[in-house]
Design a protein around this motif. Structure first.
Motif, PDB file in Angstrom:
ATOM      1  N   ARG A 117       2.476   4.041   1.345  1.00 53.06           N
ATOM      2  CA  ARG A 117       1.496   4.580   2.286  1.00 53.06           C
ATOM      3  C   ARG A 117       1.291   6.078   2.096  1.00 53.06           C
ATOM      4  NH1 ARG A 117       3.376  -0.155   3.671  1.00 53.06           N
ATOM      5  NH2 ARG A 117       2.059  -1.489   4.982  1.00 53.06           N
ATOM      6  N   LYS A 120      -0.729   6.301  -0.922  1.00 55.18           N
ATOM      7  CA  LYS A 120      -1.969   5.519  -0.868  1.00 55.18           C
ATOM      8  C   LYS A 120      -2.132   4.672  -2.130  1.00 55.18           C
ATOM      9  CE  LYS A 120      -4.700   8.405   2.252  1.00 55.18           C
ATOM     10  NZ  LYS A 120      -3.835   9.534   2.570  1.00 55.18           N
ATOM     11  N   ARG A 403       5.138  -5.046  12.358  1.00 55.19           N
ATOM     12  CA  ARG A 403       4.164  -4.726  11.300  1.00 55.19           C
ATOM     13  C   ARG A 403       4.358  -5.616  10.078  1.00 55.19           C
ATOM     14  NH1 ARG A 403       5.312  -0.749  14.592  1.00 55.19           N
ATOM     15  NH2 ARG A 403       3.654   0.711  15.178  1.00 55.19           N
ATOM     16  N   THR A 504      -4.186  -6.440   4.330  1.00 57.24           N
ATOM     17  CA  THR A 504      -5.255  -5.490   4.595  1.00 57.24           C
ATOM     18  C   THR A 504      -5.639  -4.764   3.304  1.00 57.24           C
ATOM     19  OG1 THR A 504      -4.290  -5.174   6.760  1.00 57.24           O
ATOM     20  CG2 THR A 504      -5.937  -3.561   6.070  1.00 57.24           C
ATOM     21  N   HIS A 506      -7.154  -1.570   1.650  1.00 54.51           N
ATOM     22  CA  HIS A 506      -7.353  -0.157   1.986  1.00 54.51           C
ATOM     23  C   HIS A 506      -8.271   0.475   0.951  1.00 54.51           C
ATOM     24  CE1 HIS A 506      -3.906  -0.316   4.813  1.00 54.51           C
ATOM     25  NE2 HIS A 506      -3.483  -1.227   3.945  1.00 54.51           N
TER      26      HIS A 506
ATOM     27  N   ASP B  52      -1.980   7.033   7.387  1.00 55.79           N
ATOM     28  CA  ASP B  52      -2.078   5.722   6.745  1.00 55.79           C
ATOM     29  C   ASP B  52      -2.331   4.643   7.773  1.00 55.79           C
ATOM     30  OD1 ASP B  52       0.428   4.443   7.660  1.00 55.79           O
ATOM     31  OD2 ASP B  52       1.352   6.068   6.551  1.00 55.79           O
ATOM     32  N   ASP B  53      -2.859   3.548   7.291  1.00 59.92           N
ATOM     33  CA  ASP B  53      -3.167   2.411   8.147  1.00 59.92           C
ATOM     34  C   ASP B  53      -1.953   1.495   8.181  1.00 59.92           C
ATOM     35  OD1 ASP B  53      -5.543  -0.325   7.883  1.00 59.92           O
ATOM     36  OD2 ASP B  53      -4.168   0.268   9.457  1.00 59.92           O
ATOM     37  N   THR B  54      -1.391   1.301   9.344  1.00 58.38           N
ATOM     38  CA  THR B  54      -0.179   0.492   9.419  1.00 58.38           C
ATOM     39  C   THR B  54      -0.483  -0.977   9.675  1.00 58.38           C
ATOM     40  OG1 THR B  54      -0.003   1.047  11.732  1.00 58.38           O
ATOM     41  CG2 THR B  54       1.289   2.364  10.184  1.00 58.38           C
ATOM     42  N   GLY B  55      -1.754  -1.337   9.756  1.00 58.95           N
ATOM     43  CA  GLY B  55      -2.103  -2.746   9.888  1.00 58.95           C
ATOM     44  C   GLY B  55      -1.913  -3.256  11.300  1.00 58.95           C
ATOM     45  N   PRO B  56      -2.101  -4.531  11.476  1.00 61.41           N
ATOM     46  CA  PRO B  56      -2.033  -5.082  12.836  1.00 61.41           C
ATOM     47  C   PRO B  56      -0.614  -5.037  13.386  1.00 61.41           C
ATOM     48  CG  PRO B  56      -2.250  -6.825  11.198  1.00 61.41           C
ATOM     49  CD  PRO B  56      -2.381  -5.534  10.467  1.00 61.41           C
ATOM     50  N   ILE B  57      -0.484  -4.591  14.569  1.00 63.47           N
ATOM     51  CA  ILE B  57       0.854  -4.511  15.151  1.00 63.47           C
ATOM     52  C   ILE B  57       0.968  -5.321  16.428  1.00 63.47           C
ATOM     53  CG2 ILE B  57       1.378  -2.257  14.186  1.00 63.47           C
ATOM     54  CD1 ILE B  57       0.727  -1.057  16.922  1.00 63.47           C
TER      55      ILE B  57
END
Lengths: 779, 63
Positions: A117, A120, A403, A504, A506, B52-57
């Protein structure tokens, strides 16, 4: 490997330098799930073994407790006399499992999650990720199998034998490091966040430490001898041992803190500047601190003083790091009350502060004189391991679980219960053990009014601690119960996962290949020479900002820094002859004594017995003449130990009869009813591998030990058999058991009776022409 | 003559002290420079973990 796909539009690069393609990519969370699962499983295993060894330390006298004519704990006697379950064999299993299995997998989970992350990008190679995971688990399983079998190098936290060490190097460098640095190379974020710096330092320094501390020569598939001996081996071992704490249990966990704490608190770290200082303090200063483990030993005093001074310097930056962590929660303390993740993190950081205060304090020589070899060190280590490492890992797992499994955490309440039960467990562990350490240290140095030792019988100083050892068992049980709650919570959360994980996608712009650094800041000087202006620009330190974007240069500078620091300490210790003055009367061990020494190592005797009498009056009064550096020149590896649950053995030779040793090894309670030492009846039945002595003696000879004709075919077994027979005959003459001529106990007795005796022998007129062969014949 | 003999005759006792001064000095320089860096220079770096995108939680778990 999943690679990104360029999409149509071409915006500017991440740094705005040159237009770059926009990439689409996914993160590999499957590997994080694997490491997270391994973390909690190995936490349970490692801490269960820890609980078992805690019980073992207090158990022997309790076996005979009677309640209503029943001995409720008698069934546990197998923990005191089964060969594969003795404290000396299980304690290394506990430390290795907790450090390399539990903490190691937690670190890998953190690195694999955050690096993707922060950069990226997906990890460089999914295949390397899997090889890393399975390779590391295979290493852990190998450790779990070999250590109880007595296959060990006999060096703390570096016990694993050479084939496993090679596997560690392959997995760590070939799979993990390549994968990590490959990921950095493919990153889509120009700047390296500070957590990545901590990961870089961990990876490169652990590599250096592992390789150089484990230089050995194999003497068989499961046996090797360290290339270093005595003082030098001790120096290398504690250079490794201390920096393993620094770069395996501190820097990667700080990286974890600097990434996951802001995430959990939803605010940036309090002071990014402080985090930079925190990082460089560890790289520049921590690496020097190892010799503080060897105060008042035969290590040259300049080295241990240097270790002390650098340790003291760590006080401020470490506390700066702790304060930085806690102040990250400014304005968010209300969240701490409700969020178990933040509760774990807050207590972890608090324990980091406590440990990093206590560590430098214990490195002060006068404090260390009291604390060393006592349970104080054990309490210190466990405050760090249970509080800092454990709670950081659990906090991270609870944050990651929803998560990674893409569902709600099964029970926040259970996580909260884990927090409280774990906190109480830590306190119940460390407070009694601090008390035990102080009690022990003070009892060892106590004199009565006539100037004699107040507690001359060592066992008195052990039995006084037993109530505290039982409290530790209670604390450890609570902490382990918390781990079980965490396992249940993780398992139930995993069960509620979706049928298919959502992956997901990105988007991020690719880094421009033509990136150029920002221009240096302009100088504010105008009336100076060009040199002055350049210096002014340099002092502004913009170069550091440039490094922060160049992982290769940054890594090389870290390697350079830790290498130079290490060499400044290591080279003088190794090459200045006056650091280890030779003693003419000190001769190599005979082949039988060498076999006995190998048994001493295999049984892990160093876990409870030191072989290092410090030049402190209370010690010389109790044990005899203090240890000299020249006494250990043939000790591959050194066996100075770091903890005295039993007495020091450096001057054990000649103190007891051979038959006393036989009785003692068979059942220590036969000669001392208060002893807590395990029984070793297997030593009286298992045979010495006489034929295996030849390769061992030859390896020793390769290392410079003057074995003379003993290296010839058949000579070492012949010499060993002759010496074994003499000892066995002596045992019979003393009224002991017959038929021990070829039994392991005789070899161990030969070694015990030799310990520390050379120094009082006359120096030979000249070295015997046949080397140790002649000496053994005379013995 | 062995290397250790040569090294023993060289007075190297100053080396560890010199190393201490050098390492401490460099660290202090870096620390001083770091503390003088303007806060806004590092503001974007400090927020990197939050970008950053941590996604669905999901929602908070059951209690």
């Amino acid at each position: 490997m999943s690679e990104a796909h360029a999409v149509a539009n071409q915006p500017s690069g991440a740094d705005g330098a040159v237009p770059a393609a926009m990439d689409r990519f996914t993160y590999d969370d499957a590997i994080v799930r694997k490491f997270a699962a391994a973390t909690i499983i190995w936490a349970f295993v490692g801490m269960l073994v820890g609980l078992i060894v805690a019980v073992q330390m207090a158990l022997p006298p309790a076996l005979t407790w009677e309640i209503g004519g029943i001995r409720p704990l008698a069934w546990l006697s197998f923990l005191t006399n089964v060969e594969f379950l003795t404290f000396g064999r299980l304690r290394p299993l506990h430390t290795n499992a907790v450090i390399f299995a539990f903490a190691g997998n937690a670190v890998f989970a953190a690195i694999y999650y955050s690096t993707q992350r922060l950069c990226k990008t997906r990890m460089f190679s999914d295949t390397l990720s899997k090889l890393h995971f399975w390779g590391w688990q295979a290493i852990i399983v190998s450790a779990a199998l070999t250590l109880p079998l007595g296959i060990t190098q006999g060096k703390e936290y570096a016990e694993l034998e050479w084939p496993i060490d090679l596997a560690v190097a392959v997995v760590w460098v070939g799979f993990f490091a390549v994968n990590f640095f490959g990921t950095l190379a493919r990153r889509r974020e120009r700047h390296l966040y500070v957590a990545l710096w901590f990961y870089i330092a961990s990876i490169v320094t652990v590599t250096i430490l592992h390789v150089f501390n484990n230089l050995m020569i194999p003497a068989g598939l499961f046996k090797s001898y360290s290339m270093y001996a005595g003082v030098q081996d001790a120096f290398m071992q504690w250079w490794y041992g201390h920096n393993a704490v620094a770069f395996f249990l501190t820097t990667p966990f700080l990286g974890m803190m600097y990434y996951f704490l802001p995430k959990a608190a939803d605010r940036p770290v309090f002071s990014y500047r402080l985090s930079i200082i925190h990082f460089w303090s560890l790289v520049f200063i921590y690496i020097w601190a190892g010799p503080h483990h060897l105060h008042y030993t035969a290590l040259p005093s300049w080295a241990s003083t240097l270790g002390m001074l650098f340790s003291l310097m760590l006080w401020m930056p470490s506390w700066g790091g702790m304060i930085n962590g806690l102040l990250t929660l400014r304005g968010a303390w209300h969240k701490v009350a409700a969020d178990p993740v933040l509760k774990f993190f807050v207590v972890a950081i608090t324990f980091y502060g406590m440990s990093t205060f206590e560590g430098p304090m214990l490195s002060i020589k006068s404090v260390n004189a009291l604390s060393h070899y006592t349970d104080w060190t054990i309490a210190h280590v466990h405050a760090g391991a249970l509080g800092w490492n454990g709670f950081m890992a659990f906090g991270m797992l609870y944050w990651l679980a929803p998560r990674l499994f893409q569902t709600q955490l099964w029970s926040r309440k259970l996580a909260g219960t884990h927090f409280w039960i774990g906190t109480v467990g830590i306190l119940l562990y460390v407070i009694p053990i601090y008390a035990a350490g102080l009690t022990q240290g003070l009892m060892w140095r106590a004199f009565d009014e006539s100037g004699l030792l107040k507690y001359p019988d060592f066992v008195e100083t052990v039995t006084a601690l037993l109530p505290m050892y039982w409290l530790r068992v209670l604390g450890g049980t609570l902490y382990l119960a918390g781990v079980v709650l965490c396992m249940v919570n993780m398992f139930m959360t995993w069960r509620a996962r979706p049928a298919t994980y959502t992956e997901t996608v990105h988007e991020a712009p690719r880094l421009a290949p033509t990136y150029t650094d920002e221009p240096d800041p302009a100088t504010e000087l105008y009336a100076n020479a060009e040199f002055g202006k350049n210096l002014d620009v340099w002092v502004k330190g913009f170069w550091h900002r440039v490094w922060e974007r160049k992982p290769l240069k940054f890594t090389l500078l870290v390697i350079l820094s830790v290498s130079i620091a290490s060499l400044f300490e290591i080279i003088p210790t190794f090459v200045i002859g006056s650091n280890v003055p030779t003693i003419a009367s000190v001769q190599p061990y005979t082949p039988l004594e060498l076999a006995g020494r190998d048994i001493y190592i295999a049984e892990g005797c160093y876990n409870c017995h030191s072989q290092m009498i410090r030049p402190i009056y209370a010690e010389t009064k109790r044990y005899g003449e203090y240890s000299k550096p020249g006494e250990f020149v043939y000790d591959h590896p050194f066996q100075w130990g770091s903890k005295r649950t039993g007495p020091d053995l450096q001057r054990e030779g000649g103190k007891q009869s051979d038959n006393w040793h036989v009785l003692h090894f068979n059942d220590p309670r036969q000669v001392n009813d208060r002893s807590v030492m395990p029984a070793y009846p297997h030593l009286l039945s298992q045979q010495i591998d006489f034929d295996g002595l030849t390769p061992r003696v030859r390896v020793m000879s390769m290392l410079g030990v003057p074995y003379g004709q003993a290296i010839l075919d058949g000579k070492a077994p012949e010499l060993a058999r002759a010496q074994a027979k003499a000892i066995a005959d002596n045992i019979i003459a003393q009224g002991g058991q017959k038929g021990l001529d070829d039994k392991k106990v005789v070899a161990l007795i030969a070694y015990m009776q030799r310990l520390g005796t050379d120094i009082s022998k006359p120096a030979p007129a000249a070295a015997p022409a046949g080397g140790v062969a002649k000496a053994a014949e005379k013995h | 003559m062995r290397l250790s003999d040569i090294m023993s005759r060289m007075d190297l006792t100053i080396w560890p002290v010199a190393a201490l001064v050098i390492f401490l000095g460099i660290f202090i320089l870096i620390a001083m420079r770091t503390m003088k860096r303007p806060g806004d220079e590092l503001a974007s770096e400090a927020t990197l973990p939050l970008q950053d995108d941590t996604g669905p939680i999901g929602e908070p778990g059951r209690n």
